[in-house]
Design an enzyme around this catalytic site. Structure first.
Site, PDB file in Angstrom:
ATOM      1  N   GLU A  34       0.813  -1.223   0.000  1.00  0.00           N
ATOM      2  CA  GLU A  34       0.000   0.000   0.000  1.00  0.00           C
ATOM      3  C   GLU A  34       0.846   1.272   0.000  1.00  0.00           C
ATOM      4  OE1 GLU A  34      -2.641   2.019  -0.636  1.00  0.00           O
ATOM      5  OE2 GLU A  34      -3.889   0.611   0.485  1.00  0.00           O
ATOM      6  N   LYS A  72       4.074   4.637  -9.885  1.00  0.00           N
ATOM      7  CA  LYS A  72       2.845   4.386  -9.139  1.00  0.00           C
ATOM      8  C   LYS A  72       1.732   3.920 -10.090  1.00  0.00           C
ATOM      9  CE  LYS A  72       4.347   7.642  -5.640  1.00  0.00           C
ATOM     10  NZ  LYS A  72       4.430   9.069  -5.277  1.00  0.00           N
TER      11      LYS A  72
END
Lengths: 177, 314
Positions: B130, B205
């Site tokens: 995460e 990302k």
């Protein structure tokens, strides 16, 4: 930050109708059937489009969710929806070009965009704070045919690439942003 | 849980500092040249002081930390591209010992996602990451909760430095170089801001999100992303955007297996037009419309919070 779905807003929908009896009623039914509240109808009887269609502008109130259903229902009924809502379904497209716009012949850039995309430049603002010999920016608003945004953008990228210009593209149509 | 924290930068140090607050103990802590190991739990304050004063965390070697007793390995070394080493080997070491690995380092899941998943399949341990996307924001866990198959697109502002520069340029009418220097003075931009301003960080990302969304086993790496930075955005472009009720943001967009990062025009009042260092991710869900997650996308304690949240999920 999330968009509210129960707030009633007003929308303008531009339609082009075939000049046949009953067409206007057929176009209004999907609006009423999907919970839209009609505010006004502007039937431009005398202003026939080059394709022989009659432009109609309809103002209505609906929640954003119902409005989406209305537009879908209109299209399902085969009604030609030219523009719906603020910009969500419109074919208007705004880009910013940066680079040596003037030295690379801005009007040639625009006509090449026009030729290769079927898009029309409807608005242009040029900013050249360092003078015309230096890098400058232009905001260009284009009107494209329905569903042709991806095609138009790819053609613009090609033209810009040839002239070493940068394109700042809008985020995908259909997205809220 | 007993944690082995590898990497003593802002994130690793914050994990060590906050671990006990979350009911965990740190049994090993390493930087690139030293380590401190204690199966009963290291003294966090002492190790962090030593790092600050002497530049080492303890008298052991980094290898000692990898072979120490722990339940979860926290990989918080700097992101590297290509073979993603040494981060990848750290994750491998943990999984081969049937331990869990929680990553803050983007390299292994952006550049070698399939290898990481293959190691995980052979292991009793799991991999969570995460913290690699959007700092404190629960982006990957939200995707996981909805199930990736119900997410059709993700768009977002995933680099706070680039966003700070663009929003300052737009509101103050200053040019790129000026705002970059200011961001460096404020500590918002690093001395070498290349990866932030050229779009690489946001692209990594985006690639990680694409890997998570991939439903046919296609693996994505940085090479698959189309990336453009903000270095050439001029004040006049922002001015023209503003005159039209718009602004420019560095947007990472993951749609149908394509990853694209570049400056895009967005309406001034759109959710994606966050200002300052704030990040946002907008998930396009199949049945629930758009979902916006906004918050702090970087920082030691922020990113450590995401690491600790992952540890809590194990």
């Amino acid at each position: 930050m999330s968009d509210s779905t129960d707030e009633v807003r007003s929308y303008t929908v531009r339609l082009e109708l075939v000049d046949e009896p009953g067409e206007l009623l057929r176009a209004l039914e999907p609006i009423a059937n999907n919970g839209g509240n009609l505010l006004s109808i502007f039937h431009e009887r005398g202003n026939v489009t080059p394709r022989g269609h009659i432009p109609v502008e309809v103002d209505l109130e609906a929640t954003p969710e119902r409005f989406d259903d209305i537009v879908d229902a209109l299209r399902d009924a085969g009604i030609n929806v030219i523009q719906a809502g603020a910009e969500q379904y419109s074919e208007a497209l705004t880009i910013i070009l940066t680079g040596h716009l003037v030295n690379t012949d801005l009007s040639d850039t625009l006509s090449r965009i026009h030729e290769s995309t079927d898009a029309t430049v409807t608005d242009l603002s040029l900013s050249a704070p360092e003078g015309t010999d230096d890098a400058s920016s232009a905001r260009i608003r284009l009107a494209t045919e329905e569903g042709a945004v991806t095609e138009t953008m790819s053609a613009i990228r090609t033209v810009a690439g040839d002239k070493d210009l940068r394109v700042i593209e809008p985020l995908a149509a259909g997205g809220e942003a | 849980m007993r944690l082995a924290v590898i990497g003593a930068g802002a994130v690793g140090s914050s994990v060590v500092e906050l671990a006990s607050d979350h009911g965990h103990s740190v049994t090993a802590f390493a930087d690139s040249s030293s380590a401190v190991i204690d199966s009963a739990g290291i003294d966090a304050a002492e190790a962090l002081d030593r790092k600050r004063i002497d530049g080492v965390v303890g008298s052991g070697t980094p290898e000692d930390a990898l072979s120490a007793e722990y339940d979860v390995l926290v990989e918080a070394t700097p992101t590297t591209l290509g073979d993603a080493e040494p981060g990848f080997s750290h994750v491998q070491a943990a999984l081969e010992r049937d331990r869990h690995a929680v990553l803050a380092n983007k390299g292994p899941v952006a550049e070698r996602y399939a290898d990481v998943r293959a190691l995980e399949r052979e292991s009793e341990g799991s991999v969570l990451f995460e913290a690699t996307v959007g700092g404190a924001m629960p982006i990957l866990s939200t995707i996981d909760d909805f199930d990736p198959s119900h997410i059709t697109a993700v768009r977002g502002v995933l680099n706070g430095t680039a966003n700070f520069i663009l929003s300052r340029m737009a509101t103050e009418g200053l040019d790129y170089e000026h705002v970059l220097a200011e961001a460096q003075d404020l500590g918002v931009a690093e001395a070498d801001p290349t990866f932030d301003v050229d779009g690489t960080d946001a692209a990594l990302k985006g690639v990680i999100i694409a890997n998570v969304l991939s439903d046919d086993g296609t693996e994505y790496t940085l090479e698959d992303a189309e990336v453009e930075g903000i270095q050439e955005i001029s004040g006049s472009a922002l001015e023209l955007a503003r005159a039209d009720g718009r602004t420019v943001r560095l947007i990472a967009e993951v749609v149908e297996g394509s990853v694209r990062v570049g400056p895009r025009l967005v309406p001034d009042n759109a959710p994606l037009a966050v200002s300052g260092t704030r990040n946002i991710a907008q998930l396009e869900t199949e049945h629930a419309g758009q979902l916006n997650i906004s918050g702090r996308g970087a920082g030691g304690p922020e990113t450590a919070s995401a690491v600790l949240a992952d540890i809590g999920r194990l």
